[in-house]
Design a protein around this motif. Structure first.
Motif, mmCIF file in Angstrom:
data_model
loop_
_atom_site.group_PDB
_atom_site.id
_atom_site.type_symbol
_atom_site.label_atom_id
_atom_site.label_comp_id
_atom_site.label_asym_id
_atom_site.label_seq_id
_atom_site.Cartn_x
_atom_site.Cartn_y
_atom_site.Cartn_z
ATOM 1 N N PHE A 76 0.821 -1.211 0.000
ATOM 2 C CA PHE A 76 0.000 0.000 0.000
ATOM 3 C C PHE A 76 0.858 1.265 0.000
ATOM 4 C CE2 PHE A 76 -2.936 3.004 2.244
ATOM 5 C CZ PHE A 76 -3.971 2.973 1.330
ATOM 6 N N LEU A 77 1.971 1.229 0.722
ATOM 7 C CA LEU A 77 2.857 2.391 0.781
ATOM 8 C C LEU A 77 3.886 2.420 -0.350
ATOM 9 C CD1 LEU A 77 3.751 3.038 4.541
ATOM 10 C CD2 LEU A 77 2.965 4.736 2.895
ATOM 11 N N MET A 78 4.384 1.256 -0.728
ATOM 12 C CA MET A 78 5.476 1.215 -1.701
ATOM 13 C C MET A 78 5.023 1.527 -3.126
ATOM 14 S SD MET A 78 7.820 -1.993 -2.982
ATOM 15 C CE MET A 78 6.402 -2.631 -3.884
ATOM 16 N N ILE A 79 3.922 0.922 -3.543
ATOM 17 C CA ILE A 79 3.521 1.030 -4.950
ATOM 18 C C ILE A 79 3.308 2.472 -5.407
ATOM 19 C CG2 ILE A 79 1.533 0.610 -6.461
ATOM 20 C CD1 ILE A 79 1.580 -2.247 -5.694
ATOM 21 N N PRO A 80 2.632 3.326 -4.627
ATOM 22 C CA PRO A 80 2.421 4.693 -5.119
ATOM 23 C C PRO A 80 3.584 5.642 -4.847
ATOM 24 C CG PRO A 80 1.232 4.387 -3.085
ATOM 25 C CD PRO A 80 1.869 3.074 -3.387
ATOM 26 N N THR A 81 4.656 5.165 -4.213
ATOM 27 C CA THR A 81 5.770 6.052 -3.879
ATOM 28 C C THR A 81 6.351 6.769 -5.095
ATOM 29 O OG1 THR A 81 6.362 4.835 -1.871
ATOM 30 C CG2 THR A 81 8.083 6.157 -2.886
ATOM 31 N N PRO A 82 6.683 6.070 -6.197
ATOM 32 C CA PRO A 82 7.231 6.798 -7.359
ATOM 33 C C PRO A 82 6.283 7.861 -7.900
ATOM 34 C CG PRO A 82 7.594 4.439 -7.582
ATOM 35 C CD PRO A 82 6.649 4.617 -6.437
ATOM 36 N N LEU A 142 4.900 12.969 7.780
ATOM 37 C CA LEU A 142 5.451 14.193 8.358
ATOM 38 C C LEU A 142 6.009 15.168 7.321
ATOM 39 C CD1 LEU A 142 7.233 12.910 11.592
ATOM 40 C CD2 LEU A 142 5.124 14.254 11.417
ATOM 41 N N GLY A 143 6.256 14.722 6.120
ATOM 42 C CA GLY A 143 6.809 15.645 5.132
ATOM 43 C C GLY A 143 6.955 15.019 3.759
ATOM 44 N N LEU A 144 7.277 15.860 2.795
ATOM 45 C CA LEU A 144 7.398 15.419 1.404
ATOM 46 C C LEU A 144 8.799 15.669 0.846
ATOM 47 C CD1 LEU A 144 3.971 16.798 0.107
ATOM 48 C CD2 LEU A 144 4.514 14.437 0.723
ATOM 49 N N SER A 145 9.782 15.767 1.722
ATOM 50 C CA SER A 145 11.160 15.950 1.265
ATOM 51 C C SER A 145 11.756 14.607 0.862
ATOM 52 C CB SER A 145 12.011 16.568 2.378
ATOM 53 O OG SER A 145 12.201 15.644 3.434
ATOM 54 N N ALA A 146 12.901 14.655 0.198
ATOM 55 C CA ALA A 146 13.585 13.423 -0.186
ATOM 56 C C ALA A 146 13.937 12.602 1.040
ATOM 57 C CB ALA A 146 14.849 13.751 -0.984
ATOM 58 N N MET A 147 14.349 13.277 2.118
ATOM 59 C CA MET A 147 14.703 12.575 3.346
ATOM 60 C C MET A 147 13.508 11.811 3.909
ATOM 61 S SD MET A 147 17.169 11.855 5.345
ATOM 62 C CE MET A 147 18.387 13.116 4.896
ATOM 63 N N HIS A 148 12.317 12.411 3.840
ATOM 64 C CA HIS A 148 11.127 11.735 4.344
ATOM 65 C C HIS A 148 10.815 10.488 3.507
ATOM 66 C CE1 HIS A 148 10.383 15.662 6.327
ATOM 67 N NE2 HIS A 148 9.835 14.905 7.259
ATOM 68 N N PHE A 149 10.935 10.602 2.187
ATOM 69 C CA PHE A 149 10.654 9.449 1.333
ATOM 70 C C PHE A 149 11.693 8.344 1.546
ATOM 71 C CE2 PHE A 149 8.110 12.509 -1.228
ATOM 72 C CZ PHE A 149 6.949 11.768 -1.311
ATOM 73 N N TYR A 150 12.967 8.724 1.539
ATOM 74 C CA TYR A 150 14.013 7.724 1.763
ATOM 75 C C TYR A 150 13.835 7.066 3.138
ATOM 76 C CZ TYR A 150 17.158 8.541 -2.226
ATOM 77 O OH TYR A 150 17.730 8.593 -3.481
ATOM 78 N N GLY A 151 13.700 7.892 4.162
ATOM 79 C CA GLY A 151 13.612 7.362 5.521
ATOM 80 C C GLY A 151 12.409 6.457 5.719
ATOM 81 N N SER A 152 11.236 6.905 5.272
ATOM 82 C CA SER A 152 10.017 6.123 5.497
ATOM 83 C C SER A 152 10.044 4.799 4.752
ATOM 84 C CB SER A 152 8.777 6.934 5.089
ATOM 85 O OG SER A 152 8.818 7.268 3.720
ATOM 86 N N LEU A 153 10.555 4.799 3.532
ATOM 87 C CA LEU A 153 10.583 3.559 2.751
ATOM 88 C C LEU A 153 11.639 2.587 3.264
ATOM 89 C CD1 LEU A 153 8.839 2.669 0.247
ATOM 90 C CD2 LEU A 153 8.563 5.035 1.003
ATOM 91 N N ILE A 154 12.754 3.090 3.751
ATOM 92 C CA ILE A 154 13.763 2.200 4.338
ATOM 93 C C ILE A 154 13.230 1.596 5.634
ATOM 94 C CG2 ILE A 154 16.033 2.147 5.467
ATOM 95 C CD1 ILE A 154 16.973 4.168 3.344
ATOM 96 N N ILE A 155 12.618 2.424 6.478
ATOM 97 C CA ILE A 155 12.030 1.912 7.722
ATOM 98 C C ILE A 155 10.919 0.914 7.409
ATOM 99 C CG2 ILE A 155 10.748 2.551 9.800
ATOM 100 C CD1 ILE A 155 12.170 5.293 9.645
ATOM 101 N N LEU A 156 10.131 1.206 6.388
ATOM 102 C CA LEU A 156 9.062 0.298 5.973
ATOM 103 C C LEU A 156 9.620 -1.071 5.588
ATOM 104 C CD1 LEU A 156 6.066 -0.183 5.182
ATOM 105 C CD2 LEU A 156 6.658 0.696 2.901
ATOM 106 N N GLY A 157 10.738 -1.071 4.855
ATOM 107 C CA GLY A 157 11.341 -2.340 4.457
ATOM 108 C C GLY A 157 11.765 -3.178 5.649
ATOM 109 N N ILE A 158 12.372 -2.545 6.642
ATOM 110 C CA ILE A 158 12.797 -3.258 7.849
ATOM 111 C C ILE A 158 11.577 -3.795 8.601
ATOM 112 C CG2 ILE A 158 13.973 -3.028 10.076
ATOM 113 C CD1 ILE A 158 15.684 -0.811 8.757
ATOM 114 N N GLY A 159 10.536 -2.956 8.726
ATOM 115 C CA GLY A 159 9.321 -3.394 9.404
ATOM 116 C C GLY A 159 8.678 -4.575 8.706
ATOM 117 N N TRP A 160 8.640 -4.537 7.379
ATOM 118 C CA TRP A 160 8.084 -5.666 6.628
ATOM 119 C C TRP A 160 8.874 -6.936 6.909
ATOM 120 C CZ3 TRP A 160 10.539 -8.842 3.129
ATOM 121 C CH2 TRP A 160 9.729 -9.770 2.472
#
Length: 239
Positions: A76-82, A142-160
């Protein structure tokens, strides 16, 4: 290479190519013939109806639920990221790099996830994975910066990784040899169905409500799953 094949629709070619690869992967599988193992009456596989009954057992229900939630929310989070990143003005190369690091984060922890499960138990690691996914959803909202996208998706991968591997380990431990084939097949079907629903839902949410709402929904779904798991544990302790 395929991402612009269906231009001007962004990334439609990439998604179509992914689907085509999946279909092509079925061709060699159709030719595989696995001999049936010889079994006696005591080890005959359980029936489909018995598998459905087994899914009502708390340990199995919880294991399947955790794995399905982990997989579904990740999709749900990964697919629409790009799409969200390009919509925020980032280049397609940056969006691809975020997904690349997300995939690394999904599988790199596997080198030590098994050790953590042995040390702390599968359920604790699985629930930790769900909590990490909530952290990823909060970071995304929390935000739409590159850091937010990188951070959230990396954390998401670990959580998965923690949630999915922990959940599947819980399932394996809760099943007898007789039940494994049918119940694990039902588990895979449920996870695939949840993933498909989440993939279609992600497209609707990102196009109509936006990335922040999508992230909030993701966190809310996992939070509800944790509450349901806790209530289930309390009910079992009292019974």
């Amino acid at each position: 290479m395929a991402q612009d094949a269906l231009a001007p629709i962004p990334f439609a070619g990439a998604y179509a190519a992914t689907g085509l690869i999946a279909v092509l992967g079925l061709i060699p599988l159709a030719a595989v013939r696995i001999p049936r193992p010889e079994t006696d009456a005591s080890t005959e596989p359980t029936s489909r109806f018995a598998a459905l009954a087994a899914l009502r057992r708390p340990a199995i229900r919880q294991a399947v639920g955790i794995a399905a939630i982990s997989q579904g929310v990740m999709v749900f989070l990964m697919i629409p990221t790009p799409i969200a990143m390009v919509g925020c003005g980032f280049s397609e190369a940056t969006a691809s790099d975020v997904v690349r690091w997300h995939i690394v984060a999904m599988f790199a922890p596997s080198f030590f996830t098994g050790f953590l499960i042995k040390r702390f138990g599968a359920q604790r690691i699985a629930v930790t994975g769900l909590v990490i996914i909530i952290v990823a959803a909060v970071a995304a909202a929390l935000g739409l910066s590159a850091m937010h996208f990188y951070g959230s998706l990396i954390i998401l991968g670990i959580g998965w990784n923690f949630g999915f591997i922990g959940g599947t380990t819980m399932l394996d431990a809760a099943l007898s040899e007789k039940e494994k084939a049918a119940v694990q097949g039902a588990n895979d079907t449920i996870i695939a169905l949840v993933s498909t629903i989440c993939a279609f839902a992600a497209g609707f949410v990102i196009s109509s409500l936006g990335w922040v709402v999508l992230a909030m929904i993701s966190g809310g779904v996992v939070l509800l799953a944790i509450v349901a798991l806790a209530l289930d544990q309390i009910r079992l302790a009292r019974s």
